[in-house]
Motif scaffolding. Structure first.
Motif, PDB file in Angstrom:
ATOM      1  N   VAL A  29      77.432 -11.148  29.880  1.00 26.75           N
ATOM      2  CA  VAL A  29      77.808 -10.021  30.739  1.00 26.75           C
ATOM      3  C   VAL A  29      77.485 -10.291  32.203  1.00 26.75           C
ATOM      4  CG1 VAL A  29      77.473  -8.367  28.862  1.00 26.75           C
ATOM      5  CG2 VAL A  29      75.573  -8.887  30.399  1.00 26.75           C
ATOM      6  N   TRP A  30      77.071 -11.523  32.530  1.00 21.91           N
ATOM      7  CA  TRP A  30      76.682 -11.840  33.915  1.00 21.91           C
ATOM      8  C   TRP A  30      77.828 -11.587  34.892  1.00 21.91           C
ATOM      9  CZ3 TRP A  30      72.789 -12.406  37.032  1.00 21.91           C
ATOM     10  CH2 TRP A  30      72.934 -13.117  38.222  1.00 21.91           C
ATOM     11  N   TRP A  31      79.066 -11.951  34.501  1.00 18.87           N
ATOM     12  CA  TRP A  31      80.216 -11.797  35.394  1.00 18.87           C
ATOM     13  C   TRP A  31      81.018 -10.537  35.102  1.00 18.87           C
ATOM     14  CZ3 TRP A  31      79.710 -15.090  39.176  1.00 18.87           C
ATOM     15  CH2 TRP A  31      79.110 -16.331  38.951  1.00 18.87           C
TER      16      TRP A  31
ATOM     17  N   SER B 163      61.389  -9.047  34.180  1.00 18.10           N
ATOM     18  CA  SER B 163      62.486  -8.706  33.279  1.00 18.10           C
ATOM     19  C   SER B 163      63.030  -9.950  32.603  1.00 18.10           C
ATOM     20  CB  SER B 163      63.611  -8.019  34.060  1.00 18.10           C
ATOM     21  OG  SER B 163      64.066  -8.851  35.097  1.00 18.10           O
ATOM     22  N   ALA B 164      63.685  -9.726  31.515  1.00 15.67           N
ATOM     23  CA  ALA B 164      64.289 -10.828  30.775  1.00 15.67           C
ATOM     24  C   ALA B 164      65.469 -11.388  31.569  1.00 15.67           C
ATOM     25  CB  ALA B 164      64.765 -10.329  29.412  1.00 15.67           C
ATOM     26  N   PRO B 165      65.774 -12.650  31.393  1.00 17.77           N
ATOM     27  CA  PRO B 165      66.927 -13.221  32.109  1.00 17.77           C
ATOM     28  C   PRO B 165      68.210 -12.498  31.729  1.00 17.77           C
ATOM     29  CG  PRO B 165      66.174 -14.699  30.367  1.00 17.77           C
ATOM     30  CD  PRO B 165      65.130 -13.628  30.510  1.00 17.77           C
TER      31      PRO B 165
END
Length: 309
Positions: free
Chosen positions: A35-37, A28-30
């Protein structure tokens, strides 16, 4: 010549592309940094965190814990620190640590009884050495059957909690147990509202037998759920041999003496009024024997058999 050169260059480019490795399927893409947090962390099920989401109310105080286990060590084992567990009236936590004298295979079992009538066991086993994390960790998170709850509640008032925290075995006549160089040493902690009791026992059978009821309750709750965990304990929750050794010690006039490194138990903390709680119908479990919240039990001396003529 120009057209031929261009065609040759095109074929060379196609051949170079064909030689490039194909990216593996399923990668999958990083994650998007923006939106990580952002997403909310899902709450764990009660099997993994039976007392989640509790906050100190007015007048409440966390019970002091002094069992030699650092809060960060609990997190390495995937457990909420016992120091942060807020229990209400009618609840208890029983925790057992097993530490072999030789080897790095360790285990911890925590049993939580809630006042809503449910109880849970969290057990961990792994290699506590040679790496920052716990290697080959085995996790058990399960709810206990209803019939297992009553014996756990009764354990809170057992006389074993009035014993010294650390002991040596006195067989009588000044003979003491030898230093234990093999086997398993045990740390047992009982947490009830306002009071925590901690007992440490070496691998001598009589020492271990003095806390056999607590060990049997915890190990029986965890046994039979994962073969990798059961491989560490050949007899599961059976501590009858150690219990017999302790009974024989008392019958022969021996006793457990406070060890040189024995310390007083943490002081009890006052409990706030419990009025107004919706689940106040559940009776409180008996506080640990000998605690500040209950008078110490009256333990009759062992009856010695009559002398044979």
């Amino acid at each position: 010549m120009t057209g031929a050169s261009s065609l040759a260059g095109l074929f060379a480019g196609l051949a170079l592309v064909a030689q490039q490795p194909t990216p593996p399927a399923g990668v999958s893409a990083p994650p998007d940094p923006a939106v990580w947090w952002a997403p909310e962390v899902p709450r764990p099920p009660p099997e993994q965190d039976p007392l989640q989401g509790r906050r100190l109310a007015r007048g409440e105080t966390l019970t002091p814990i002094d069992n030699g286990v650092d809060p960060l060590l609990y997190r390495l084992w995937g457990l909420q620190p016992l120091q942060s567990q807020l229990i209400k009236r009618g609840e208890l936590i029983l925790e057992v640590w097993a530490r072999p004298a030789r080897g790095v295979r360790q285990a911890v079992v925590r049993v939580t009884v809630r006042r809503d009538g449910r109880a849970f066991v969290q057990a961990r086993a792994g290699l506590g050495c040679c790496a920052p994390e716990i290697a080959r960790r085995v996790d058990i998170d399960a709810e206990l059957a209803t019939q297992q709850i009553a014996p756990l509640k009764a354990l809170a008032g057992h006389p074993l909690w009035s014993q010294p925290r650390s002991v040596v075995v006195d067989y009588g006549g000044g003979a003491l147990a030898p230093v234990c160089l093999d086997g398993i040493s045990w740390d047992v902690t009982l947490l009830v509202p306002g009071q925590a009791r901690h007992l440490r026992r070496a691998c001598d059978d009589a020492e271990v037998g003095s806390i056999a009821p607590a060990l049997a309750a915890a190990l029986s709750a965890a046994s039979g759920r994962d073969a990798r965990f059961d491989a560490l304990f050949a007899h599961g929750g059976d501590f009858s041999r150690q219990q017999q050794a302790y009974d024989s010690l008392l019958a022969s006039g021996g006793r457990l003496k406070p060890g040189d490194n024995n310390r007083a138990q943490p002081a009890a903390v006052p409990l706030p009024p419990d009025a107004g709680e919706e689940d106040a119908r559940e009776p409180d479990p008996a506080p640990p024997a000998g605690s500040a919240n209950a008078p110490p039990p009256v333990i009759a001396p062992p009856v010695r058999p009559p002398a044979t003529p």
